[in-house]
Design a protein around this motif. Structure first.
Motif, mmCIF file in Angstrom:
data_model
loop_
_atom_site.group_PDB
_atom_site.id
_atom_site.type_symbol
_atom_site.label_atom_id
_atom_site.label_comp_id
_atom_site.label_asym_id
_atom_site.label_seq_id
_atom_site.Cartn_x
_atom_site.Cartn_y
_atom_site.Cartn_z
ATOM 1 N N PHE A 1 0.881 -1.156 0.028
ATOM 2 C CA PHE A 1 0.031 -0.001 0.088
ATOM 3 C C PHE A 1 0.865 1.232 -0.041
ATOM 4 C CE2 PHE A 1 -2.436 3.329 1.758
ATOM 5 C CZ PHE A 1 -3.836 3.264 1.637
ATOM 6 N N ILE B 1 1.605 4.759 -2.939
ATOM 7 C CA ILE B 1 0.831 6.035 -2.384
ATOM 8 C C ILE B 1 1.924 7.150 -2.412
ATOM 9 C CG2 ILE B 1 -1.332 5.131 -1.320
ATOM 10 C CD1 ILE B 1 0.122 5.733 1.313
ATOM 11 N N ARG C 1 -6.403 4.040 -1.240
ATOM 12 C CA ARG C 1 -5.358 4.686 -1.838
ATOM 13 C C ARG C 1 -5.395 6.150 -2.173
ATOM 14 N NH1 ARG C 1 -4.521 -0.627 -2.073
ATOM 15 N NH2 ARG C 1 -2.434 -1.432 -2.263
#
Length: 699
Positions: free
Chosen positions: A337, A341, A356
């Motif tokens: 993740f 980002i 996100r």
């Protein structure tokens, strides 16, 4: 009002308030799309021509969990009505189905009819506009839907029947309150469909011949289409709700015990709370990787915003705790993740949604006509720091290789460059409390740790020049901390330096619990006199001088402030800050006795948890009641972190006098060790959790 007993599976999360009313239903992300928007789903009883919701006076409620599971164990009792409701709640670990078992107990030796009512106040996709609620004859269920969000509500009694009554209706328009009012005479209208701002209520009629118990099951199947929720409904009916609840209890019992740790000399209450904290942390983590700070919409009344976001700092510290505890699958998704980002220039923004996308922020991009980065730099640094510990714990080299350039070197290049050329310290950014901008001691410690980690990664992958560059930058940060942030006149570190308009720095000498960062990330040894004097000042000044105790964030903390007696109550006690003191005692301990001094702080934490084990962000300094959001993921993760650091230190302290090898092992190998050393008389060998199978629950 604190949230309690959250149950979830990483896609569907259901939370309750202290009155045992469902208050939040998150789907398809943990923290994103709250389909109740904090409005209560009521639960009530009609008996002897008297109606009462369980949040009313006269009810005694006990909200807990079944041990070592994510299945609730709730008792609601009303002596005046002669009724008890024993309930279990769960979200199936695999499918998006919320399940409840209700055992109704007639406490009077008399023939009675008891009607149980369950109310649903959906705000689908976070608004009441355009919702539909209707009775579906195909499934004999109530369905709420809007767009691609569907909620099917079903019921099964002991005789195989569903609910006996239902009503759909309008709410919150033209003085209409909703179908929950329709229930209060014991009879529902049977209205089959409503659209707009709508709610629904179902009723189950139970006939008692005498004192005794009757059970039924209730569920909400959640999906993206009518076909999907119908399929989930068929699954419940075919396999049985009891089996789904039992398999969910079994899954979470196995999950929380999978490491088979040897807990050494830790008291049972601390072991139990460690496991409870692990489970609660998992409810706040989305299956897509986002570690959400908290899911409690009541906080929105203060700022019209919530904690249902992923802060990279919070996430990094939670991931570190989970890695210590052995949950690499969960943390691996978090780091992926973070890969997705990271800003192209190598830093993380304030916070993110679980899908996100960038989340709401109050950090400006410009001040006094000058551009500035709206960041908290410790968030960038701690991701890299946590990644190193992830690798050190699990040695998953191929996974780390996939993040080396996308995350590690980009973030390290940013940190190495975003520094003052004269001091070597990081340039100003927002502090971890998100309240002030400057050069923080905490942030500087985090940046040092991030650069150190990046240097190690670079060495690992053969990038010698990069390794040297990152290490040189880390060394400059540390020298800058000693030269500028450590204040000899105070005999401790200052909280922050602020740039003066005409040049130079202004020292903020406020005593702040975040100064614990100087030892937490390894910047300085816990026994270093600069650390010792700083920690002495923190404990003396920030410990609440009340019967409650606990450590505040900093002097005169205004957030949810309840006392102006700053000399005795610097601020509300926070669980994370109080646990930082325990972590310091663990880090500094040179003997078993010194190590055990940290246990009183863990016991303080347990004593101020809700009966379920849920920890809020902070507590009232005079009453000990929870304040702000609940549960706070960071609070529970810090419990996990502290326990694991305790056990690791125990391994290092209890060693053979002859060979220096550990005589205590915290992992499953610890169960194989046999020793006659007198120190180990205080450290029992813990048996495999499978040996306790006979003591487990049944549903």
């Amino acid at each position: 009002m604190p949230r309690d007993i959250p149950v979830g599976n990483g896609t569907l999360l259901v939370t309750f308030d202290q009155y045992y009313r469902i208050r939040d239903i998150y789907y398809p992300y943990v923290g994103k799309e709250n389909h109740s928007e904090g409005h209560p789903f009521r639960f009530g009883v009609w008996v002897d021509r008297v109606f009462s919701w369980v949040d009313a006076e006269g009810w005694q409620r006990a909200l807990k969990y079944l041990d070592e599971t994510l299945v609730s164990d709730v008792l609601c009792a009303n002596a005046g009505l002669g009724i008890e409701l024993s309930c279990n709640d769960a979200v199936d670990f695999r499918r998006n189905i919320y399940l409840r078992k209700v055992m109704v107990r007639n406490c009077r030796a008399a023939e009675r009819e008891v009607r149980v009512f369950l109310h649903h106040d959906f705000y689908i996709s976070e608004t009441e506009v355009g919702d539909t609620a209707y009775f579906d004859p195909e499934t004999e269920a109530i369905i709420h839907y809007k767009g691609n969000r569907y909620f099917l509500i079903g019921c099964l009694t002991a005789g195989g029947a569903g609910f006996d009554q239902y009503a759909t209706g309008r709410k919150a328009v033209q003085g209409v309150e909703g179908t929950w009012r329709d229930a209060e005479d014991g009879l529902l209208s049977g209205n089959p469909i409503s659209q707009g701002a709508v709610d629904s209520t179902i009723g189950i009629n139970l006939q008692f011949k005498d004192a005794g118990e009757i059970s039924f099951y209730y569920w909400i199947a959640v999906g993206n289409s009518y076909q999907e929720v119908c399929e989930l409904n068929r699954l419940v009916l075919q396999r049985g709700p009891r089996l789904l609840m039992q398999r969910t209890a079994d899954y979470w019992y196995a999950w929380v015990n999978k490491q088979e740790l040897n807990f050494g000399n830790l008291p049972g209450a601390i072991i139990d709370h460690y496991k409870r904290s692990l489970l609660i942390v998992r409810t706040q983590i989305d299956n897509g990787g986002a570690i959400i700070a908290a899911n409690d919409t009541d906080i929105a009344q203060f700022s019209r915003d919530t904690y249902s976001y992923m802060w990279p700092r919070d996430g990094a510290l939670v991931a570190y705790a989970l890695d210590l505890a052995g949950y690499s699958g969960v943390t691996g998704r978090f780091f992926q993740f973070c890969r997705d980002i990271l800003h192209k220039d190598g830093y993380y923004l304030h916070k993110y949604n679980a899908d996100r996308s960038p989340a709401s922020s109050w950090h400006a991009w410009i001040k006094d006509g000058e551009r500035q980065l709206p960041i908290q730099e410790d968030e960038t640094a701690l991701i890299v720091w946590a990644l190193w510990h992830h690798f050190d714990q699990h040695r998953n080299l191929e996974f780390i290789a996939s993040l080396y350039h996308p995350v590690i070197t980009r973030a390290a290049d940013f940190m190495a460059g975003y520094r003052d050329k004269e001091t070597g310290l990081p340039l100003p950014s927002w502090d971890l409390w998100e309240e002030r901008r400057g050069v923080m001691t905490f942030t500087s410690s985090a940046v040092w740790a991030g650069l150190q980690a990046a240097s190690r990664f670079a060495s690992l992958f053969g990038d010698v020049q990069e390794a040297e560059r990152y290490q040189a930058a880390a060394d400059e940060v540390k020298r800058g901390m000693i030269a500028h942030l450590y204040r000899p006149e105070l005999k401790r570190f200052a909280r922050m330096l602020s740039i003066k308009p005409g040049g130079g720095y202004e020292v903020d000498a406020t005593i702040d619990a975040s100064l614990c960062g100087i030892f937490q990330f390894g910047t300085f040894d816990a026994g270093d006199e600069m650390v010792v004097s700083t920690m002495r000042a923190i404990e003396k000044r920030l410990w609440a001088k009340t019967a409650v105790g606990g450590l505040a964030r900093y002097e005169n903390d205004y957030y949810h402030q309840v006392s102006k007696d700053i000399s005795n109550v610097a601020g509300n006690p926070w669980f994370i800050c109080t646990l930082w003191l325990a972590q310091y005692r663990i880090a500094k301990a040179a003997t078993l006795e010194e190590l055990e001094s940290s246990l009183e702080i863990l016991e303080w934490v347990i004593s101020h948890a809700l009966p379920s084990g849920v920890l809020a962000e902070q507590v009232h300094p005079y009453t000990g009641q929870p304040l702000s959001v609940s549960p706070l993921t960071w609070s529970h993760a810090t419990v996990v972190m502290t326990v694991m650091e305790y056990l690791r230190k125990l391994e290092r302290l209890v060693v053979c006098d002859n060979c220096g090898r550990p005589m205590f092992r915290l992992d499953r190998r610890g169960r194989e060790i046999v020793s006659r050393d007198e120190d180990l008389d205080r450290i029992p060998i813990v048996n495999c959790p499978a040996d306790r199978a006979s003591d487990r629950f049944t549903l």
